[in-house]
Design a protein around this motif. Sequence first.
Motif, PDB file in Angstrom:
ATOM      1  N   VAL A  44      12.585 -93.363   6.976  1.00  0.00           N
ATOM      2  CA  VAL A  44      11.479 -92.520   7.462  1.00  0.00           C
ATOM      3  C   VAL A  44      10.388 -93.423   8.052  1.00  0.00           C
ATOM      4  O   VAL A  44       9.913 -93.211   9.177  1.00  0.00           O
ATOM      5  CB  VAL A  44      10.912 -91.648   6.319  1.00  0.00           C
ATOM      6  N   TYR A  45      10.033 -94.482   7.302  1.00  0.00           N
ATOM      7  CA  TYR A  45       8.981 -95.398   7.770  1.00  0.00           C
ATOM      8  C   TYR A  45       9.469 -96.231   8.953  1.00  0.00           C
ATOM      9  O   TYR A  45       8.729 -96.487   9.894  1.00  0.00           O
ATOM     10  CB  TYR A  45       8.538 -96.308   6.623  1.00  0.00           C
ATOM     11  N   THR A  78      -2.206 -87.436   7.118  1.00  0.00           N
ATOM     12  CA  THR A  78      -1.376 -87.268   5.930  1.00  0.00           C
ATOM     13  C   THR A  78      -2.262 -87.555   4.707  1.00  0.00           C
ATOM     14  O   THR A  78      -3.325 -88.172   4.843  1.00  0.00           O
ATOM     15  CB  THR A  78      -0.223 -88.292   5.935  1.00  0.00           C
ATOM     16  N   ILE A  98      -1.865 -89.788   2.530  1.00  0.00           N
ATOM     17  CA  ILE A  98      -2.033 -91.234   2.412  1.00  0.00           C
ATOM     18  C   ILE A  98      -3.128 -91.746   3.349  1.00  0.00           C
ATOM     19  O   ILE A  98      -3.952 -92.574   2.984  1.00  0.00           O
ATOM     20  CB  ILE A  98      -0.689 -91.945   2.708  1.00  0.00           C
ATOM     21  N   HIS A 145       6.154 -80.938  13.129  1.00  0.00           N
ATOM     22  CA  HIS A 145       6.097 -82.101  12.231  1.00  0.00           C
ATOM     23  C   HIS A 145       5.111 -81.802  11.110  1.00  0.00           C
ATOM     24  O   HIS A 145       3.913 -81.675  11.349  1.00  0.00           O
ATOM     25  CB  HIS A 145       5.645 -83.349  13.011  1.00  0.00           C
ATOM     26  N   SER A 155       9.675 -87.758  12.660  1.00  0.00           N
ATOM     27  CA  SER A 155       8.300 -88.244  12.551  1.00  0.00           C
ATOM     28  C   SER A 155       7.837 -88.958  13.807  1.00  0.00           C
ATOM     29  O   SER A 155       6.661 -89.292  13.934  1.00  0.00           O
ATOM     30  CB  SER A 155       8.187 -89.215  11.379  1.00  0.00           C
ATOM     31  N   HIS A 183       1.021 -97.529   7.014  1.00  0.00           N
ATOM     32  CA  HIS A 183       2.178 -97.996   6.240  1.00  0.00           C
ATOM     33  C   HIS A 183       2.292 -99.517   6.310  1.00  0.00           C
ATOM     34  O   HIS A 183       2.610-100.167   5.310  1.00  0.00           O
ATOM     35  CB  HIS A 183       3.473 -97.364   6.765  1.00  0.00           C
ATOM     36  N   GLN A 238      -0.125 -93.095  10.718  1.00  0.00           N
ATOM     37  CA  GLN A 238       0.992 -93.447   9.848  1.00  0.00           C
ATOM     38  C   GLN A 238       1.470 -94.883   9.984  1.00  0.00           C
ATOM     39  O   GLN A 238       1.454 -95.628   9.009  1.00  0.00           O
ATOM     40  CB  GLN A 238       2.157 -92.491  10.106  1.00  0.00           C
TER      41      GLN A 238
HETATM   42  O1  ENO Z   1       1.710 -89.640   4.135  1.00  0.00           O
HETATM   43  C1  ENO Z   1       2.502 -90.454   4.627  1.00  0.00           C
HETATM   44  O2  ENO Z   1       2.179 -91.255   5.512  1.00  0.00           O
HETATM   45  C2  ENO Z   1       3.842 -90.485   4.078  1.00  0.00           C
HETATM   46  O3  ENO Z   1       4.325 -91.523   3.812  1.00  0.00           O
HETATM   47  C3  ENO Z   1       4.617 -89.201   3.985  1.00  0.00           C
HETATM   48  C4  ENO Z   1       5.129 -88.861   5.325  1.00  0.00           C
HETATM   49  C5  ENO Z   1       6.178 -89.580   5.861  1.00  0.00           C
HETATM   50  C6  ENO Z   1       6.660 -89.242   7.115  1.00  0.00           C
HETATM   51  C7  ENO Z   1       6.080 -88.214   7.808  1.00  0.00           C
HETATM   52  O4  ENO Z   1       6.541 -87.925   9.015  1.00  0.00           O
HETATM   53  C8  ENO Z   1       5.045 -87.485   7.276  1.00  0.00           C
HETATM   54  C9  ENO Z   1       4.572 -87.822   6.012  1.00  0.00           C
END
Ligand code: ENO
Length: 455
Positions: A226-227, A364, A366, A121, A98, A181, A177
């Motif tokens: 991931v985050y 995304t 979200i 991605h 990501s 987040h 993102q």
């Molecule tokens: O939609 C979002 O931000 C997510 O949380 C899902 C997500 C997480 C990681 C990525 O690289 C792509 C989409």
Amino acid sequence: MDTVEIGIIGMGDMGRLYATKMRDAGWKKVNVCDRPENYDKLHKELEGSGLNVLRDGHLVSRRSDFIIYSVEAAFIDKVVEQYGSSTKIGSIVAGQTSVKAPEKAAFEKHLPQDTYIISCHSMHGPKVDPTGQPLILIQHRAPDEKLRLVERIMACFKSNFVYLTYEEHDTVTANTQAVTHAAFLSMGTAWSCSNQYPWESERYPGGIETVKINICLRIYSAKWHVYAGLALLNPAAKTQVRQFAQSCTDLFKLMVAEREEELMERVFAARKKVFGWEKEEESNSIISRTGTKVERKPILMSDKLLDRFHMAARKATSHSETGDLSTAAPSPIPPNSHLSLLAIVDCWSSLGINPYDHLDLAATPIFRMWIGVCEYLFRSPERLRGACHAAAKDHSFRADDTEFVIASRGWAQTVQFGNFDSYERRFEETRGFFEHRFQEAGAVGAEMLKVVLAS
Ligand SMILES: O=C(O)C(=O)Cc1ccc(O)cc1
Ligand SMILES: NC(=O)C1=CN([C@@H]2O[C@H](COP(=O)(O)OP(=O)(O)OC[C@H]3O[C@@H](n4cnc5c(N)ncnc54)[C@H](OP(=O)(O)O)[C@@H]3O)[C@@H](O)[C@H]2O)C=CC1
């Protein structure tokens, strides 16, 4: 489907999504692996699945024509260093990570010169249907004919290809993102620190609060790495997340000093800069990438539509059981300070970010919802004035807003310091508080995204 062999290194959530979709599309040889210690388990599990399970990345790399690394962003250098030298001559290598700065460095450092690099991605999580979602392609070291092959392989997702460079990717995703987040992570931490489940509080009665709650729980129910990876390893993310916390703090200081006029001025100035709306204007036009005004259908909707997805509301009525969600009792929505929304628009304004640029490029689900709620609050001058007034004068939100500011600064500091352990600990602590509602929130949240984004 000719003799092309596809390889996937890392059979986690995204690796599995890719492998199964490609197999279903008819690619005869999809070679997959996870860590060598997981081989026996994976081999047994996927027996008869049509996927060719191999012991490690060497075995995948030496025979595949298109190889996708689908591993944790923090491990990409180590994994490519391990297997890169086994990459088949003339094959194409991609990464699903990501955040692309570490991936680019790893590929350039460890892949042999006689291999190509075209990365990717998917801008959605593993449980989302890829149809119509953006899929970023990065043609970094390869001729066009190789890109055509990647497009042919990736066509099975029915996603929209978006062509970016490695650097453009990281700038866009810091905005779409990382900072998004940070806002939702802060909401969760704030609720958990004040020991309250927002769906049980009369201060969060429905409407756009529903989006905040459902998306927050969706994020906390996913994997922390991931985050963490996309925030901690993306240099651009630090700037955005720091500004978001600064905007929260600045606005909060005006609130506690009850400087309503100044607060209003700052918020309306951000409204004008980000959306292009004059003081009393309430329209569907927004500023486009070229600086001109264009008509755009609002992403959201109404409080009433969102009330259908309020967890507590669903529990309290039998409408959801009968499928008759449309008649759920409309709850009058009292004004809320909406600090998180005021702060993100202030943040975009301060950094000169036009969120609609990203919406068209690589949003995304979200992020779409996030713009949707901001648009909804900011479009109506009356609603926005109501929020500013509540923020400055209604003390019932002070405790929640205090927690939110502290949480946003804590998350910003964690991103600043780039420490994975501290990120994991913060994430897991809050996650534990909400965990018992993840199953329900997952179903409600998925339904909400489907209905709202389709409408
Ligand atoms: O939609 C979002 O931000 C997510 O949380 C899902 C997500 C997480 C990681 C990525 O690289 C792509 C989409
Ligand atoms: N989840 C999401 O919403 C999205 C994630 N991404 C990105 O995709 C990548 C994968 O994410 P996701 O699938 O969710 O994460 P997962 O944790 O589910 O998958 C990663 C997998 O890679 C494995 N792995 C680690 N090291 C090796 C190795 N040396 N050889 C083979 N396999 C290895 C991991 O094993 P182990 O668990 O034992 O470490 C794990 O099974 C990440 O970079 C993420 O940022 C991109 C889009 C969306």
